[in-house]
Design a protein around this motif. Structure first.
Motif, mmCIF file in Angstrom:
data_model
loop_
_atom_site.group_PDB
_atom_site.id
_atom_site.type_symbol
_atom_site.label_atom_id
_atom_site.label_comp_id
_atom_site.label_asym_id
_atom_site.label_seq_id
_atom_site.Cartn_x
_atom_site.Cartn_y
_atom_site.Cartn_z
ATOM 1 N N THR A 1 1.118 -0.858 0.000
ATOM 2 C CA THR A 1 0.026 -0.130 0.235
ATOM 3 C C THR A 1 0.701 1.484 -0.567
ATOM 4 O OG1 THR A 1 -1.826 -1.157 1.203
ATOM 5 C CG2 THR A 1 -1.670 1.196 1.230
ATOM 6 N N ALA A 2 1.172 2.111 -1.658
ATOM 7 C CA ALA A 2 1.947 3.239 -0.826
ATOM 8 C C ALA A 2 1.770 4.193 -0.065
ATOM 9 C CB ALA A 2 1.687 4.076 -2.137
ATOM 10 N N SER A 3 -0.168 4.071 0.476
ATOM 11 C CA SER A 3 0.231 5.632 1.411
ATOM 12 C C SER A 3 0.503 5.246 2.691
ATOM 13 C CB SER A 3 -1.026 5.881 1.381
ATOM 14 O OG SER A 3 -2.381 4.565 1.657
ATOM 15 N N VAL B 1 8.591 17.660 -5.044
ATOM 16 C CA VAL B 1 7.898 16.308 -4.888
ATOM 17 C C VAL B 1 6.354 15.822 -4.514
ATOM 18 C CG1 VAL B 1 8.627 16.016 -2.195
ATOM 19 C CG2 VAL B 1 8.989 13.824 -3.722
ATOM 20 N N SER B 2 5.902 14.988 -4.758
ATOM 21 C CA SER B 2 4.422 14.707 -4.827
ATOM 22 C C SER B 2 3.752 13.530 -5.176
ATOM 23 C CB SER B 2 3.778 16.101 -5.399
ATOM 24 O OG SER B 2 3.672 15.716 -6.963
ATOM 25 N N ARG B 3 2.925 13.225 -4.507
ATOM 26 C CA ARG B 3 2.006 12.064 -4.328
ATOM 27 C C ARG B 3 0.873 11.573 -4.404
ATOM 28 N NH1 ARG B 3 4.429 8.784 0.441
ATOM 29 N NH2 ARG B 3 3.505 7.190 -0.475
ATOM 30 N N ASP B 4 0.209 11.089 -5.529
ATOM 31 C CA ASP B 4 -0.788 10.498 -5.425
ATOM 32 C C ASP B 4 -1.101 8.920 -4.914
ATOM 33 O OD1 ASP B 4 -3.270 10.188 -8.321
ATOM 34 O OD2 ASP B 4 -3.406 9.726 -6.150
ATOM 35 N N ASN B 5 -1.891 8.577 -4.162
ATOM 36 C CA ASN B 5 -1.751 7.215 -3.631
ATOM 37 C C ASN B 5 -2.635 6.689 -3.691
ATOM 38 O OD1 ASN B 5 0.473 8.097 -1.668
ATOM 39 N ND2 ASN B 5 -1.138 8.465 0.367
ATOM 40 N N ALA B 6 -3.539 7.346 -4.029
ATOM 41 C CA ALA B 6 -4.677 6.559 -5.125
ATOM 42 C C ALA B 6 -4.196 5.851 -6.459
ATOM 43 C CB ALA B 6 -6.151 7.179 -5.960
ATOM 44 N N GLN B 7 -3.254 6.163 -6.761
ATOM 45 C CA GLN B 7 -2.771 5.959 -8.630
ATOM 46 C C GLN B 7 -0.999 5.145 -8.085
ATOM 47 O OE1 GLN B 7 -3.760 6.456 -11.644
ATOM 48 N NE2 GLN B 7 -5.831 7.274 -10.355
ATOM 49 N N ASN B 8 -0.472 5.313 -6.706
ATOM 50 C CA ASN B 8 0.511 4.565 -5.304
ATOM 51 C C ASN B 8 1.073 5.253 -6.645
ATOM 52 O OD1 ASN B 8 -0.946 2.411 -4.299
ATOM 53 N ND2 ASN B 8 -1.573 0.779 -5.655
ATOM 54 N N THR B 9 1.790 6.406 -7.349
ATOM 55 C CA THR B 9 2.521 6.666 -7.838
ATOM 56 C C THR B 9 3.323 7.944 -6.755
ATOM 57 O OG1 THR B 9 1.768 5.850 -9.845
ATOM 58 C CG2 THR B 9 2.999 7.847 -10.166
#
Length: 124
Positions: free
Chosen positions: A28-30, A70-78
């Motif tokens: 889970t990326a989050s 740096v940023s992230r989109d946990n819904a996209q696991n990216t």
């Protein structure tokens, strides 16, 4: 087992921008703290940016504070790394990695799972 794959590198002219992606699978990326690193020819691998699991905390190396985001989109696991105003000195292989502990440190020794890297070349 966590797997990371970077993408988005390429050849870009000085002054251009690139957005690198780090896709996470197998976990889970989050729940993961992620760091971005780079290794230029003849130099040691160095950390450039860190992001906490939900993106609320970011840290940057001094060399990256002005032009890296740096940023992230946990819904996209990216997880992303945007680099603006690219310079020839930014030429390197860029890696993402998972942190053993979520301290914000960019010490290479504190990261455990690494992607294969993506090449960024800045040249006219």
């Amino acid at each position: 087992e966590v797997a990371l794959v970077e993408s988005g590198g390429g050849l870009v002219q000085p002054g251009g921008s690139l957005r690198l992606s780090c896709e996470v699978s197998g976990y889970t990326a989050s729940a993961l703290c992620i760091g971005w690193f780079r290794k230029a020819p003849g130099k040691e691998r160095e950390g450039v940016a860190y992001i906490s699991p939900r993106g609320k905390i970011t840290t940057y190396a001094d060399s990256a504070k002005e032009r890296f985001t740096v940023s992230r989109d946990n819904a996209q696991n990216t997880v992303y790394l945007l680099i603006d105003s690219l310079k020839p000195d930014d030429t390197a292989i860029y890696y993402c990695a998972t942190a053993r502990l979520c301290t914000g440190s960019l010490s290479v020794d504190l990261y455990v799972d690494w992607g294969p890297g993506t090449q960024v070349t800045v040249s006219s």
